[in-house]
Design a protein around this motif. Sequence first.
Motif, PDB file in Angstrom:
ATOM      1  N   TRP A  99      -7.945 -14.559  26.324  1.00  0.00           N
ATOM      2  CA  TRP A  99      -7.602 -13.558  27.348  1.00  0.00           C
ATOM      3  C   TRP A  99      -6.091 -13.435  27.514  1.00  0.00           C
TER       4      TRP A  99
ATOM      5  N   MET B  53      -5.144 -11.175  24.750  1.00  0.00           N
ATOM      6  CA  MET B  53      -5.511  -9.795  25.089  1.00  0.00           C
ATOM      7  C   MET B  53      -4.439  -9.168  25.981  1.00  0.00           C
ATOM      8  N   ASP B  54      -3.950  -9.954  26.939  1.00  0.00           N
ATOM      9  CA  ASP B  54      -2.911  -9.431  27.838  1.00  0.00           C
ATOM     10  C   ASP B  54      -1.624  -9.107  27.080  1.00  0.00           C
TER      11      ASP B  54
ATOM     12  N   HIS C 238      -2.228  -5.702  25.843  1.00  0.00           N
ATOM     13  CA  HIS C 238      -2.234  -4.726  26.934  1.00  0.00           C
ATOM     14  C   HIS C 238      -0.822  -4.459  27.458  1.00  0.00           C
TER      15      HIS C 238
ATOM     16  N   THR D   2      -7.595  -0.775  24.297  1.00  0.00           N
ATOM     17  CA  THR D   2      -8.796  -1.542  23.968  1.00  0.00           C
ATOM     18  C   THR D   2      -8.507  -2.505  22.831  1.00  0.00           C
TER      19      THR D   2
ATOM     20  N   PHE E  16     -14.993 -10.828  21.187  1.00  0.00           N
ATOM     21  CA  PHE E  16     -14.417 -10.546  22.505  1.00  0.00           C
ATOM     22  C   PHE E  16     -13.901  -9.109  22.551  1.00  0.00           C
TER      23      PHE E  16
ATOM     24  N   SER F 150     -11.536  -6.562  25.373  1.00  0.00           N
ATOM     25  CA  SER F 150     -10.838  -6.373  26.643  1.00  0.00           C
ATOM     26  C   SER F 150     -10.298  -4.953  26.697  1.00  0.00           C
ATOM     27  N   GLN F 151     -10.538  -4.296  27.830  1.00  0.00           N
ATOM     28  CA  GLN F 151     -10.007  -2.952  28.031  1.00  0.00           C
ATOM     29  C   GLN F 151      -9.022  -2.985  29.190  1.00  0.00           C
TER      30      GLN F 151
ATOM     31  N   ARG G 289     -13.908  -6.973  30.592  1.00  0.00           N
ATOM     32  CA  ARG G 289     -13.699  -8.008  29.588  1.00  0.00           C
ATOM     33  C   ARG G 289     -15.083  -8.520  29.187  1.00  0.00           C
TER      34      ARG G 289
ATOM     35  N   ARG H 153     -20.393  -9.868  30.548  1.00  0.00           N
ATOM     36  CA  ARG H 153     -19.237  -9.376  31.317  1.00  0.00           C
ATOM     37  C   ARG H 153     -18.504 -10.578  31.911  1.00  0.00           C
TER      38      ARG H 153
ATOM     39  N   ASN I 125     -15.268 -10.377  33.589  1.00  0.00           N
ATOM     40  CA  ASN I 125     -14.533 -10.078  34.841  1.00  0.00           C
ATOM     41  C   ASN I 125     -15.367  -9.221  35.781  1.00  0.00           C
TER      42      ASN I 125
END
Length: 301
Positions: free
Chosen positions: A168, A171-172, A175, A181, A198, A200-201, A206, A299, A301
């Motif tokens: 995660w 992923m950040d 982002h 995405t 995995f 993440s949008q 997530r 899911r 988050n």
Amino acid sequence: MATSDSKRVLSIQSHVVHGYVGNKVATYPLQLLGFDVDPLNSVQFSNHTGYKCFKGPVSTEEELATIFNGLQENELLGQYSHLLTGYIGNPFFLRQVGNILKEIRKANPNLIYVCDPVMGDNGSLYVPKELLPVYRDEIIPLADIITPNQFEVELLTGKEVRSEAAVWEAMDWFHERNIKTVVISSSDLGQPGVLRAFLSQLDGPRLAMDIPKQGDKDLFFTGTGDLFASLFLAHSHASGDVTEAFEKTIATLQAVIKRTVELLPASDGGPVKAWERELRLVQSKKEIEEPKVLLKAQRIN
């Protein structure tokens, strides 16, 4: 100009005469799912590089620019709803892709760019290391959707991804570069015998999904990442729901691998040959058109 219902992909990736990777594995599923596909080949090889040998030319950035200029002069750029990129083995060619993307976006500001940053797997690079900074600094920030594997995430972020918390954080990182995405198509963070994917949008869900490995533990298939990117492009466009797109993409991918395993020749005790492991894409037509979702996304988050 592309309209809201336009479905035409400019797909810039590898081509093989025999087998299914790159544009050979991406074009057929996209067409079955209703997209026109214009393949532009980064290489033209006899077969993928997992065989004992491969032969064929690597396209130059000048050749790419020439072909693209033909599309541009014929005022075709506005027809593209999507740009999809995969295997590219030349950093100058990759940089030219960035120029191409900017020109297409002038013709269609709503273009969706799906980037599969193909660089390596299982700790090994199979492109020149010079591609990494071009992807990281020039190409990735232009993408709407990216589909790296675990190793490619580590290369791009410069950090090890050995836990779900690290996933995660990675992923950040994407982002923060305005990528909407991010999908990690496979990782070894699942239980034994299970891959974990995995998604993440940005300002969205997530998701994680456990995917049981199929066939012998030493069996691996080439072209699955290319297939994943093309399927996710199609399903995310069709529904606008990333959870549904994620589940349908993995459903088809698993069905194609299952069909491939089922059609492997009887073992003679030796290793499975490269040509025997080619994805059974044509034989999986129904599963591509009508994916049956057996694995559900969790899911987070």
